[in-house]
Design a protein around this motif. Structure first.
Motif, PDB file in Angstrom:
ATOM      1  N   SER A  78      -2.863   8.162   4.524  1.00 28.44           N
ATOM      2  CA  SER A  78      -1.997   8.356   4.587  1.00 28.44           C
ATOM      3  C   SER A  78      -0.500   8.424   5.035  1.00 28.44           C
ATOM      4  O   SER A  78       0.327   7.796   5.063  1.00 28.44           O
ATOM      5  N   ALA A  81       0.287   6.770   8.530  1.00 32.60           N
ATOM      6  CA  ALA A  81       0.253   5.362   7.843  1.00 32.60           C
ATOM      7  C   ALA A  81       1.585   5.073   8.573  1.00 32.60           C
ATOM      8  O   ALA A  81       2.157   5.503   8.343  1.00 32.60           O
ATOM      9  N   PRO A  84       4.088   4.653   4.079  1.00 27.58           N
ATOM     10  CA  PRO A  84       2.958   5.724   3.453  1.00 27.58           C
ATOM     11  C   PRO A  84       2.887   6.097   2.001  1.00 27.58           C
ATOM     12  O   PRO A  84       1.463   6.094   1.435  1.00 27.58           O
ATOM     13  N   ALA A  87       0.121   3.317   1.508  1.00 30.64           N
ATOM     14  CA  ALA A  87      -1.996   3.999   1.767  1.00 30.64           C
ATOM     15  C   ALA A  87      -1.507   4.619   0.948  1.00 30.64           C
ATOM     16  O   ALA A  87      -3.000   5.004   0.666  1.00 30.64           O
ATOM     17  N   ALA A  88      -0.507   5.553   0.115  1.00 30.47           N
ATOM     18  CA  ALA A  88      -0.903   6.893  -0.609  1.00 30.47           C
ATOM     19  C   ALA A  88      -1.852   6.378  -1.717  1.00 30.47           C
ATOM     20  O   ALA A  88      -2.546   5.976  -2.774  1.00 30.47           O
ATOM     21  N   THR A  91      -5.076   4.862  -1.704  1.00 31.30           N
ATOM     22  CA  THR A  91      -6.038   6.494  -1.543  1.00 31.30           C
ATOM     23  C   THR A  91      -6.208   7.182  -3.614  1.00 31.30           C
ATOM     24  O   THR A  91      -6.833   7.480  -3.992  1.00 31.30           O
ATOM     25  N   GLY A 301      -4.753   3.528   8.085  1.00 25.95           N
ATOM     26  CA  GLY A 301      -4.101   4.188   7.065  1.00 25.95           C
ATOM     27  C   GLY A 301      -4.870   3.150   5.721  1.00 25.95           C
ATOM     28  O   GLY A 301      -4.661   1.771   5.897  1.00 25.95           O
ATOM     29  N   HIS A 304      -3.733  -0.765   5.474  1.00 29.16           N
ATOM     30  CA  HIS A 304      -2.785  -1.265   6.617  1.00 29.16           C
ATOM     31  C   HIS A 304      -4.164  -2.553   7.469  1.00 29.16           C
ATOM     32  O   HIS A 304      -3.095  -3.208   8.596  1.00 29.16           O
ATOM     33  N   TRP A 329      -9.231   4.168   6.712  1.00 27.44           N
ATOM     34  CA  TRP A 329      -9.380   5.321   7.179  1.00 27.44           C
ATOM     35  C   TRP A 329     -10.020   6.970   7.836  1.00 27.44           C
ATOM     36  O   TRP A 329      -9.530   7.848   8.664  1.00 27.44           O
TER      37      TRP A 329
END
Length: 475
Positions: A78, A81, A84, A87-88, A91, A301, A304, A329
């Motif tokens: 993340s 990426a 971010p 991506a976070a 996650t 990411g 993504h 990932w």
């Protein structure tokens, strides 16, 4: 004396409430996502406020350690990426769904089979109420002389397949309820009717992924559990046949008698499979493999693929959980996840084989949980079952039932405790992932208010939009 916190089933209640709300309120994908976010934030806050030891048990055992590395790699992916923040978010969703499943499983474990039975009944009641929506459309189509369509089976879902994804995780549980309910119970007929409708909806919407998953799962249960799985598998066969009867009577015979158009789902499924067996997924899979070769360690990411897959104009995810994790990932993260899944499945099969031969109910539960696991894994190789909000909640509920039941049959001495350091690390992760979700909650509320996209977002949203985080829009 037990405290109120120990006596309650708050996490289970929140999870079931979220699932029921998304079934009953016709609001679509974005609403379901917001409900999911709010639910996960509430559970995260409860884990912190109650000082529960669940946070410290998230990474216990061999499977937990593999998942710890998996989420660590997700965080690293993340950070590097392109976006971010987005991506976070994914996650964080995966982590909190896992935490919810473990916390709800702990609640179920304290109360045993009666608690599991109540959860199954709640799911079935939600299914019964949701079924009423279909029959309102069904009878309305004859009255208004409007042809019945496949999406009449899926009110409230932005796409037919999003409902099918939820069916994959809930159908094994509904069959289990039929298995656990005594034949003399009047409610058994209601549970059979709801489960039969679930099958009928699968046939009518040509849900090949779910049907393939159920077929593979039943074969796996028969092979791994032998005779112990037969009573449950007989219930699968019974309800599946009732679904066929419902399909023929309600969607073929009755429309023909009334001079209306029925649903030729079986014919359509055959033609669709012959014409394009992969249903347009090959470009997505090719793009995912390309991304894996270009970014093998940390992927592009989380979430993504929705950006890098835009040129193929087929979807915001690869429609395959293996390719999704590997491309987004990274391959090491996929290896860790596969190792954790293998460890858990082996433990589940071993626990199922330990059940006494005369314990009919627990044998049925074991078979249902194995069927559910395999069905989700197989369906996920051709669908976005791990992507959409309602199916994510459905998987979390399945995992809660599985972990809760496992802890009732495996001696407590086999479950390691959680130390202070583990609790602290777990609490920090809960706080961090809650922040990752809360960061995008305003975006979701803005979409529910139908606010227009900003000029920057409009600039990158030319062409078709494919749902993933939200129904429409970049990522």
């Amino acid at each position: 004396m037990q405290t109120t916190r120990e006596n309650g089933m708050l996490v289970v209640t929140l999870l079931c409430t979220a699932l029921c709300a998304n079934f009953m309120l016709v609001a679509g994908h974005d609403f379901q996502r917001v409900v999911e976010i709010v639910t996960l934030l509430c559970v995260g806050a409860w884990l912190l406020a109650s000082r529960s030891d669940v946070a410290g048990r998230l990474f216990a055992g061999a499977a937990g350690k593999m998942l710890a590395v998996f989420f660590l790699l997700g965080m690293l992916s993340s950070i590097q990426a392109r976006e971010p923040r987005l991506a976070a978010f994914e996650t964080s969703v995966f982590f909190l769904l896992y935490a919810v499943a473990i916390a709800a499983g702990a609640e179920i474990a304290k109360r045993g089979l009666p608690a599991l039975l109540r959860i199954l009944q709640v799911v079935a009641i939600a299914g019964a109420l949701y079924t009423i929506k279909f029959f309102a459309a069904y009878f309305g189509s004859f009255y208004l002389d409007i042809a019945l369509a496949a999406d009449d089976f899926t009110p409230g879902f932005s796409n037919i397949r999003f409902f099918n994804h939820v069916q994959t995780s809930t159908l094994p549980l509904l069959v289990l309820l039929c298995s656990l309910t005594p034949r003399a119970s009047r409610l058994r007929w209601l549970w059979l009717a709801v489960t039969a409708y679930w099958w009928m909806a699968l046939y009518a919407t040509t849900a090949r992924g779910t049907l393939a998953g159920m077929a593979a799962a039943c074969a796996a249960a028969a092979f791994l559990l032998r005779g112990a799985a037969l009573p449950y598998l007989r219930q699968v066969g019974l309800t599946a046949m009732l679904g066929v009867v419902g399909y023929v009577v309600l969607l073929v015979i009755v429309p023909a008698l009334l001079g209306a158009q029925g649903i030729g789902a079986f014919t359509f499924a055959v033609e669709r499979t012959v014409t394009d067996p992969a249903s347009g997924r090959l470009p997505l899979w090719h793009q995912a493999v390309t991304l894996i070769l270009q970014h093998p360690l940390l992927g592009v990411g989380p979430m993504h693929f929705a950006h890098f897959g835009r040129p193929v104009h087929q979807g915001a995810h690869p429609h395959d959980w293996l390719l999704q994790i590997a491309s987004e990932w990274g391959l090491p993260a996929l290896v860790c996840l596969l190792a954790a899944i293998a460890i858990v499945l082996r433990a589940l099969v071993r626990a199922a084989r330990q059940v006494d031969a005369h314990d009919r109910n627990n044998r049925a539960v074991a078979a249902a949980l194995l069927v559910g696991a395999v069905a989700i894994l197989v369906d996920g190789t051709v669908s976005g079952i791990i992507v959409m909000p309602q199916s994510q909640l459905g998987i979390a509920l399945y995992l809660a039932c599985a972990t809760g039941w496992y802890r009732t049959v495996v001696p407590v001495t086999q479950v390691s405790g959680a130390g202070g350091t583990a609790r602290l690390v777990g609490a920090v992760l809960v706080v961090a992932t809650m922040a990752g979700l809360a960061n995008l909650l305003p975006d979701g509320l803005a979409r529910l208010r139908a606010e227009p996209l900003s000029p920057a977002l409009e600039a990158v949203n030319a062409g078709p939009s494919w749902p993933r985080l939200w129904k429409e829009g970049y990522f």
